[in-house]
Design an enzyme around this catalytic site. Sequence first.
Site, short mmCIF file in Angstrom:
data_model
loop_
_atom_site.label_atom_id
_atom_site.label_comp_id
_atom_site.label_asym_id
_atom_site.label_seq_id
_atom_site.Cartn_x
_atom_site.Cartn_y
_atom_site.Cartn_z
N GLU A 177 32.28 43.60 37.64
CA GLU A 177 32.12 43.01 38.26
C GLU A 177 32.11 43.65 39.64
OE1 GLU A 177 30.15 39.47 37.24
OE2 GLU A 177 30.16 39.01 39.35
N LYS A 237 38.50 36.92 35.30
CA LYS A 237 38.96 36.31 36.79
C LYS A 237 39.99 37.02 36.84
CE LYS A 237 35.05 34.60 38.96
NZ LYS A 237 34.43 35.02 39.80
N ASP A 296 27.50 41.99 42.84
CA ASP A 296 27.84 40.14 42.93
C ASP A 296 27.88 40.07 45.05
OD1 ASP A 296 27.50 37.36 43.15
OD2 ASP A 296 29.84 37.32 42.28
N ASP A 307 35.50 40.39 36.63
CA ASP A 307 34.88 39.80 37.90
C ASP A 307 35.85 40.57 38.47
OD1 ASP A 307 33.77 39.57 39.94
OD2 ASP A 307 33.22 37.40 39.32
N LYS A 337 22.44 34.87 43.10
CA LYS A 337 23.21 33.39 43.17
C LYS A 337 22.49 32.72 44.19
CE LYS A 337 27.74 34.66 41.69
NZ LYS A 337 29.03 34.92 42.38
MG MG Z 1 31.12 37.21 40.85
#
Ligand code: MG
Length: 373
Positions: free
Chosen positions: A219, A162, A244, A192, A268
């Site tokens: 991402e 992250k 995303d 990400d 998701k």
């Molecule tokens: Mg993500």
Amino acid sequence: MRITGVEIVPVKLPLLEPFVVSYGTFPDLATVLVRLETDRGLTGWGEGTPDPHVTGETFEGLAATLRHLAPALLGRDPLDRSTAMRLLGSRVAGVPTAKAALDIALHDLAGHVAGLPVWALLGGRARETLSISRVISLKSPEAMAIDATRYVAAGFRTVKLKVGDPRDIRGDMQRVAAVREAIGADIGIKIDVNGAWRTAGVAVGAARGIATYEPEYVEQPVDRRDLEGMAEVRRLCGVPVMADEAVLDAYDALRAVRVRACDLINIKLMKCGGLLAALMLNAVAETAGVGCQIGTMVESSVASAAGLHLALALHNAATVEMGGPIMLAEDVSSLRAYYERNRITVPDGPGLAVEPDEAVLQRYAVARDWITA
Ligand code: MG
């Protein structure tokens, strides 16, 4: 067979350590479980895990939406899943996480009725096992390198970093560099950004800077609304781009593939509205030659199991990230037992084959609502 009751159970589960991404820190896992009951005594479990930054649904709002939607399912045949989901869609626009909770419960229930695992309802097994990457919270470069070393020693072959500090792009490059230095060339790194680089101008520079450390993909490098900017990053940065936050459902996916905004899409269940909606999204992506990942909001065993069943069934889903069960200090069920280092399978049995533990629910439930005719 008819649905006779819906139970709504918001819970706050303790995480092993706070989860940190570019837009916030999450001390625990706030999630809402639902249970459908039928006149034959069969039940189906679902889960909605809200992320207000992604779908606009809050923990409290999600429970309220579920109380509003639940009566629409009472008296309905649980096998008519697509009709039930259309009905929910006509009651409230949006709210994909609330819809995902009920869609997952309908699939669990249908599996129990048919005596089949959910993956069999979704098209059958495309693969035997799954492997996951381990997510690493946004911290200092040194701390992220230490975490990465620990996870690689525990058996993970890919780590997901992250990043996304818009005031310090150089710091993001240092994070990736420190992790690559610590874990060597053979371990996969995913990046990400959660949209934090904002604009294509910043993102192209940052992504080019990290390209030398050979990430598998970057991402959501730019703001979710800027598909053209994402397309520009994809053309110029030399690293595959995954969408995303920019792609919630099949309609978003159609727009994204039209402007060639991404190489990959992170599906998701909480963004698209459940398993049926995920099949539709994947169909758009696969038709356009875009691969998918089955991602997670960091969910407990119930929604994580649903994601794993979906990933087992989709040939186009190359990667999966259902890390919730290994990030929780206490989970509602024992899906974690099916995680062997980075290899995962799902429990045998009908439906999701994941049954929440009543004692855990009692310990962590912040409310319990029972809706019946
Ligand atoms: Mg993500």
